[in-house]
Write a protein that holds these residues in place. Sequence first.
Motif, PDB file in Angstrom:
ATOM      1  N   ASN A 135       0.807  -1.218   0.000  1.00  0.00           N
ATOM      2  CA  ASN A 135       0.000   0.000   0.000  1.00  0.00           C
ATOM      3  C   ASN A 135       0.840   1.270   0.000  1.00  0.00           C
ATOM      4  N   LEU A 136       2.116   1.165   0.312  1.00  0.00           N
ATOM      5  CA  LEU A 136       3.007   2.305   0.117  1.00  0.00           C
ATOM      6  C   LEU A 136       3.055   2.701  -1.352  1.00  0.00           C
ATOM      7  N   ILE A 137       2.786   1.733  -2.231  1.00  0.00           N
ATOM      8  CA  ILE A 137       2.733   2.001  -3.671  1.00  0.00           C
ATOM      9  C   ILE A 137       1.284   2.181  -4.128  1.00  0.00           C
ATOM     10  N   TYR A 138       0.403   1.302  -3.657  1.00  0.00           N
ATOM     11  CA  TYR A 138      -0.988   1.349  -4.110  1.00  0.00           C
ATOM     12  C   TYR A 138      -1.658   2.696  -3.824  1.00  0.00           C
ATOM     13  N   ILE A 139      -1.517   3.180  -2.601  1.00  0.00           N
ATOM     14  CA  ILE A 139      -2.284   4.366  -2.197  1.00  0.00           C
ATOM     15  C   ILE A 139      -1.928   5.599  -3.031  1.00  0.00           C
ATOM     16  N   PRO A 140      -0.626   5.952  -3.204  1.00  0.00           N
ATOM     17  CA  PRO A 140      -0.323   7.102  -4.071  1.00  0.00           C
ATOM     18  C   PRO A 140      -0.828   6.909  -5.501  1.00  0.00           C
ATOM     19  N   CYS A 141      -0.714   5.669  -6.021  1.00  0.00           N
ATOM     20  CA  CYS A 141      -1.196   5.403  -7.381  1.00  0.00           C
ATOM     21  C   CYS A 141      -2.714   5.531  -7.448  1.00  0.00           C
ATOM     22  N   PHE A 142      -3.381   5.022  -6.439  1.00  0.00           N
ATOM     23  CA  PHE A 142      -4.834   5.094  -6.373  1.00  0.00           C
ATOM     24  C   PHE A 142      -5.298   6.547  -6.331  1.00  0.00           C
ATOM     25  N   ILE A 143      -4.631   7.348  -5.525  1.00  0.00           N
ATOM     26  CA  ILE A 143      -4.982   8.763  -5.415  1.00  0.00           C
ATOM     27  C   ILE A 143      -4.710   9.489  -6.734  1.00  0.00           C
ATOM     28  N   ALA A 144      -3.552   9.230  -7.336  1.00  0.00           N
ATOM     29  CA  ALA A 144      -3.213   9.876  -8.606  1.00  0.00           C
ATOM     30  C   ALA A 144      -4.205   9.497  -9.696  1.00  0.00           C
ATOM     31  N   LEU A 145      -4.561   8.200  -9.756  1.00  0.00           N
ATOM     32  CA  LEU A 145      -5.532   7.750 -10.754  1.00  0.00           C
ATOM     33  C   LEU A 145      -6.888   8.411 -10.533  1.00  0.00           C
ATOM     34  N   SER A 146      -7.288   8.551  -9.274  1.00  0.00           N
ATOM     35  CA  SER A 146      -8.561   9.200  -8.956  1.00  0.00           C
ATOM     36  C   SER A 146      -8.551  10.662  -9.403  1.00  0.00           C
ATOM     37  N   VAL A 147      -7.433  11.340  -9.167  1.00  0.00           N
ATOM     38  CA  VAL A 147      -7.321  12.753  -9.567  1.00  0.00           C
ATOM     39  C   VAL A 147      -7.412  12.888 -11.087  1.00  0.00           C
ATOM     40  N   ILE A 148      -6.711  12.018 -11.805  1.00  0.00           N
ATOM     41  CA  ILE A 148      -6.765  12.049 -13.275  1.00  0.00           C
ATOM     42  C   ILE A 148      -8.182  11.789 -13.767  1.00  0.00           C
ATOM     43  N   SER A 149      -8.837  10.787 -13.193  1.00  0.00           N
ATOM     44  CA  SER A 149     -10.194  10.439 -13.626  1.00  0.00           C
ATOM     45  C   SER A 149     -11.184  11.544 -13.272  1.00  0.00           C
ATOM     46  N   LEU A 150     -11.021  12.151 -12.095  1.00  0.00           N
ATOM     47  CA  LEU A 150     -11.874  13.290 -11.732  1.00  0.00           C
ATOM     48  C   LEU A 150     -11.699  14.432 -12.733  1.00  0.00           C
ATOM     49  N   SER A 151     -10.460  14.681 -13.133  1.00  0.00           N
ATOM     50  CA  SER A 151     -10.183  15.743 -14.094  1.00  0.00           C
ATOM     51  C   SER A 151     -10.842  15.451 -15.433  1.00  0.00           C
ATOM     52  N   MET A 152     -10.721  14.197 -15.896  1.00  0.00           N
ATOM     53  CA  MET A 152     -11.320  13.834 -17.179  1.00  0.00           C
ATOM     54  C   MET A 152     -12.845  13.923 -17.112  1.00  0.00           C
ATOM     55  N   SER A 153     -13.430  13.429 -16.029  1.00  0.00           N
ATOM     56  CA  SER A 153     -14.886  13.464 -15.884  1.00  0.00           C
ATOM     57  C   SER A 153     -15.400  14.901 -15.810  1.00  0.00           C
ATOM     58  N   THR A 154     -14.694  15.741 -15.046  1.00  0.00           N
ATOM     59  CA  THR A 154     -15.086  17.145 -14.928  1.00  0.00           C
ATOM     60  C   THR A 154     -14.994  17.855 -16.274  1.00  0.00           C
ATOM     61  N   GLU A 155     -13.942  17.537 -17.019  1.00  0.00           N
ATOM     62  CA  GLU A 155     -13.779  18.130 -18.350  1.00  0.00           C
ATOM     63  C   GLU A 155     -14.946  17.749 -19.260  1.00  0.00           C
ATOM     64  N   ARG A 156     -15.360  16.503 -19.193  1.00  0.00           N
ATOM     65  CA  ARG A 156     -16.495  16.053 -20.005  1.00  0.00           C
ATOM     66  C   ARG A 156     -17.800  16.705 -19.547  1.00  0.00           C
ATOM     67  N   PHE A 157     -17.926  16.862 -18.235  1.00  0.00           N
ATOM     68  CA  PHE A 157     -19.128  17.506 -17.699  1.00  0.00           C
ATOM     69  C   PHE A 157     -19.224  18.953 -18.188  1.00  0.00           C
ATOM     70  N   LYS A 158     -18.107  19.679 -18.114  1.00  0.00           N
ATOM     71  CA  LYS A 158     -18.096  21.070 -18.582  1.00  0.00           C
ATOM     72  C   LYS A 158     -18.341  21.143 -20.092  1.00  0.00           C
ATOM     73  N   GLY A 159     -17.750  20.194 -20.818  1.00  0.00           N
ATOM     74  CA  GLY A 159     -17.944  20.183 -22.262  1.00  0.00           C
ATOM     75  C   GLY A 159     -19.386  19.896 -22.650  1.00  0.00           C
ATOM     76  N   ARG A 160     -20.099  19.164 -21.792  1.00  0.00           N
ATOM     77  CA  ARG A 160     -21.483  18.813 -22.101  1.00  0.00           C
ATOM     78  C   ARG A 160     -22.462  19.930 -21.746  1.00  0.00           C
ATOM     79  N   PHE A 161     -22.181  20.651 -20.672  1.00  0.00           N
ATOM     80  CA  PHE A 161     -23.159  21.600 -20.158  1.00  0.00           C
ATOM     81  C   PHE A 161     -22.720  23.069 -20.244  1.00  0.00           C
ATOM     82  N   PHE A 162     -21.415  23.303 -20.460  1.00  0.00           N
ATOM     83  CA  PHE A 162     -20.933  24.687 -20.510  1.00  0.00           C
ATOM     84  C   PHE A 162     -20.070  24.876 -21.750  1.00  0.00           C
TER      85      PHE A 162
END
Length: 210
Positions: A135-162
């Motif tokens: 988990n010394l490796i998993y947790i930072p990777c998990f957090i980084a992946l979540s941040v990237i996915s949040l960014s992509m999802s937010t970008e799609r949300f803005k592209g759809r509605f704004f």
Amino acid sequence: MNFLLTKLNDTFRDKKAYFFIVLIMFCLGISFGLYTVKYMGESDKTDLTNYFFSFTNSIDSHPINYGNLLFEVIKKNILIIIPIFILGLTFFGAPVILILDLLKGFTLGYTFSFMITTFQGKGMGLALISIVPQNLIYIPCFIALSVISLSMSTERFKGRFFKHGKIKDPFLDGVLNKLIVILILFTIGILIETYISPSLIRFVANKFYL
């Protein structure tokens, strides 16, 4: 190591808010896991304790099947990595990603708290050996992946509605390279969990629990 940390900081510094939200959800999950064990019924604790002792006994008496273990570890990680990535490709994925962050934290908090609570002081060693290395490796990777996915999802949300959402987020430049690095690090964590952690668990179990 300092170079890697500096590089990660430079890469993700523009997404501090996302990091903060992911960490909050992750920490909330850990807290829920800790309190779930604390207020668990005695019968449930007894069942888990019996299961744990049967597990440690099987470790001692049977050789480790690394092939099956590798398959199970890969499957466990894929079941959370792929959904987070796929949700990042949708405009509605952000809330679900945060729920997965919460569940991941809950799992870690629950497991760690159970071992320490059930076996008191002796449980600390087993908890550290069985949970911390990978988990010394998993947790930072998990957090980084979540941040990237949040960014992509937010970008799609803005592209759809704004309309202004059509402006490309600079953070997502080179996202494939970021994902490849995360995947490589996840692979290292999987190898540690498969080939190193079981031997450490066996050593600690033989030393203190059998």
